[in-house]
Design a protein around this motif. Structure first.
Motif, PDB file in Angstrom:
ATOM      1  N   UNK A 120       0.846  -1.205   0.000  1.00  0.00           N
ATOM      2  CA  UNK A 120       0.000   0.000   0.000  1.00  0.00           C
ATOM      3  C   UNK A 120       0.881   1.254   0.000  1.00  0.00           C
ATOM      4  N   UNK A 121       1.937   1.223   0.817  1.00  0.00           N
ATOM      5  CA  UNK A 121       2.866   2.355   0.838  1.00  0.00           C
ATOM      6  C   UNK A 121       3.466   2.599  -0.548  1.00  0.00           C
ATOM      7  N   UNK A 122       3.898   1.526  -1.205  1.00  0.00           N
ATOM      8  CA  UNK A 122       4.509   1.668  -2.527  1.00  0.00           C
ATOM      9  C   UNK A 122       3.504   2.200  -3.544  1.00  0.00           C
ATOM     10  N   UNK A 123       2.263   1.752  -3.465  1.00  0.00           N
ATOM     11  CA  UNK A 123       1.214   2.247  -4.351  1.00  0.00           C
ATOM     12  C   UNK A 123       0.965   3.726  -4.104  1.00  0.00           C
ATOM     13  N   UNK A 124       0.958   4.132  -2.842  1.00  0.00           N
ATOM     14  CA  UNK A 124       0.726   5.531  -2.500  1.00  0.00           C
ATOM     15  C   UNK A 124       1.835   6.422  -3.054  1.00  0.00           C
ATOM     16  N   UNK A 125       3.078   5.988  -2.916  1.00  0.00           N
ATOM     17  CA  UNK A 125       4.208   6.764  -3.426  1.00  0.00           C
ATOM     18  C   UNK A 125       4.125   6.929  -4.942  1.00  0.00           C
ATOM     19  N   UNK A 126       3.603   5.920  -5.615  1.00  0.00           N
ATOM     20  CA  UNK A 126       3.482   5.969  -7.074  1.00  0.00           C
ATOM     21  C   UNK A 126       2.352   6.896  -7.512  1.00  0.00           C
ATOM     22  N   UNK A 127       1.198   6.797  -6.849  1.00  0.00           N
ATOM     23  CA  UNK A 127       0.027   7.573  -7.266  1.00  0.00           C
ATOM     24  C   UNK A 127       0.089   9.022  -6.802  1.00  0.00           C
TER      25      UNK A 127
END
Length: 334
Positions: A120-127
């Motif tokens: 989820x953290x990685x997805x947040x950093x991307x979006x």
């Protein structure tokens, strides 16, 4: 539960609180304070886009469920589609350490939920790259120990599935709530003044820990001093023993209602807002608690930062201080 801040054309603000089900959770208390409650299906992206419309800031607290990852991704995608300005989330301390060697490859099933938080953290950093996102990682909360109060008060023991010499953090939820408020306030001031401001209060990742990390025996000693129980001692138990105990508390009347008292955040005194309920001790919640203790036993929680102290601009409450100010709350659960 997730929060969204909505700005109307008149310049007024609205606080939206998202939940799966409002009935039975005393959410009318939040409505009295001015919040608007939205009952949602977190996997319905069409509905989530409707909720995110005209929202400028989102705070996500990923829930412990089998669909945690999917629900979080749906919310982030909806927020991105509706051009939300800033997205923040509460995560787990040391979540970045689950990707290191033995844990990631050989024990991924032992840390299924924590690995979801990492994704989820990685997805947040991307979006929401750059300064459009903020991650606040937190350790075990002191309020968890209310569930052990009958053992603490009745048997003078703190039973946990951890080694006595392992170091870890446990902090006060009241401090976390105040820290989130402080960060939101700083960001708002920066936005309104269109200034760069203090760089520390606009970081993308905060690791909140105690001012000093202690081992299990030292933590239990501080608990005893705060509760005025000098003979309080630690007892190492199995994960299964703790699971059985927590399952038993789901329907315990002592954990069915929150106290009427209001929280005193500056003193760390618990009230309606921070007392845990037994109904939340479902299988997935219990599992993430077990994963945390596994991280402790692997030495992954032996870490200390001054992030929380800097955000609060004061020392966070120590274990001893927290248990001292909440002594009567624990005694009534004997």
């Amino acid at each position: 539960m997730r929060n969204g801040e909505y700005r109307s054309h008149s310049g007024n603000f609205e606080l939206r609180v998202l939940c799966r089900q409002r009935q039975g959770y005393q959410l009318e208390q939040l409505e009295k304070m001015g919040a608007k409650i939205w009952e949602v299906n977190y996997t319905d992206e069409h509905k989530m886009r409707e909720v995110m419309r005209n929202v400028c800031h989102v705070l996500m607290v990923p829930e412990s469920s089998r669909d945690t990852l999917k629900e979080a991704e749906t919310l982030m995608c909806a927020a991105k589609h509706e051009s939300v300005d800033h997205f923040s989330m509460v995560s787990v301390l040391a979540v970045d350490r689950v990707q290191s060697g033995d844990i990631n490859d050989q024990h991924s099933n032992e840390f299924r939920t924590i690995l979801h938080f990492h994704k989820i953290e990685e997805k947040l950093k991307k979006e929401f790259h750059g300064e459009k996102h903020c991650i606040m990682r937190i350790p075990m909360l002191n309020q968890f120990f209310y569930f052990l109060a009958p053992k603490i008060e009745g048997e003078n023991i703190v039973p946990l599935p951890v080694k006595k010499d392992k170091k870890w953090s446990s902090i006060d939820l009241n401090d976390i709530v105040e820290a989130i408020y402080c960060l939101a306030k700083k960001r708002s001031e920066r936005s309104q003044q269109q200034q760069s401001g203090d760089a520390f209060h606009h970081k993308q990742v905060y690791n909140f820990t105690c001012s000093k990390v202690h081992n299990t025996e030292e933590i239990v000693k501080q608990m005893g001093e705060g509760l005025d129980q000098r003979d309080l001692h630690f007892k190492e138990i199995s994960e299964n023993d703790l699971k059985q105990w927590l399952h038993k508390l789901k329907d315990d009347k002592k954990f069915s209602q929150r106290p009427d008292d209001r929280n005193d955040f500056r003193k760390g005194r618990d009230g309606f807002a921070s007392f845990p309920l037994g109904k939340f001790l479902h299988e997935d919640m219990i599992e993430i608690l077990m994963e945390y203790w596994r991280l402790v036993n692997k030495g992954k929680l032996d870490m200390q930062t001054d992030d929380l102290e800097k955000v609060l601009e004061r020392k966070p409450h120590t274990i001893k201080e927290y248990f001292e100010v909440n002594r009567q709350q624990f005694k009534r659960l004997k």
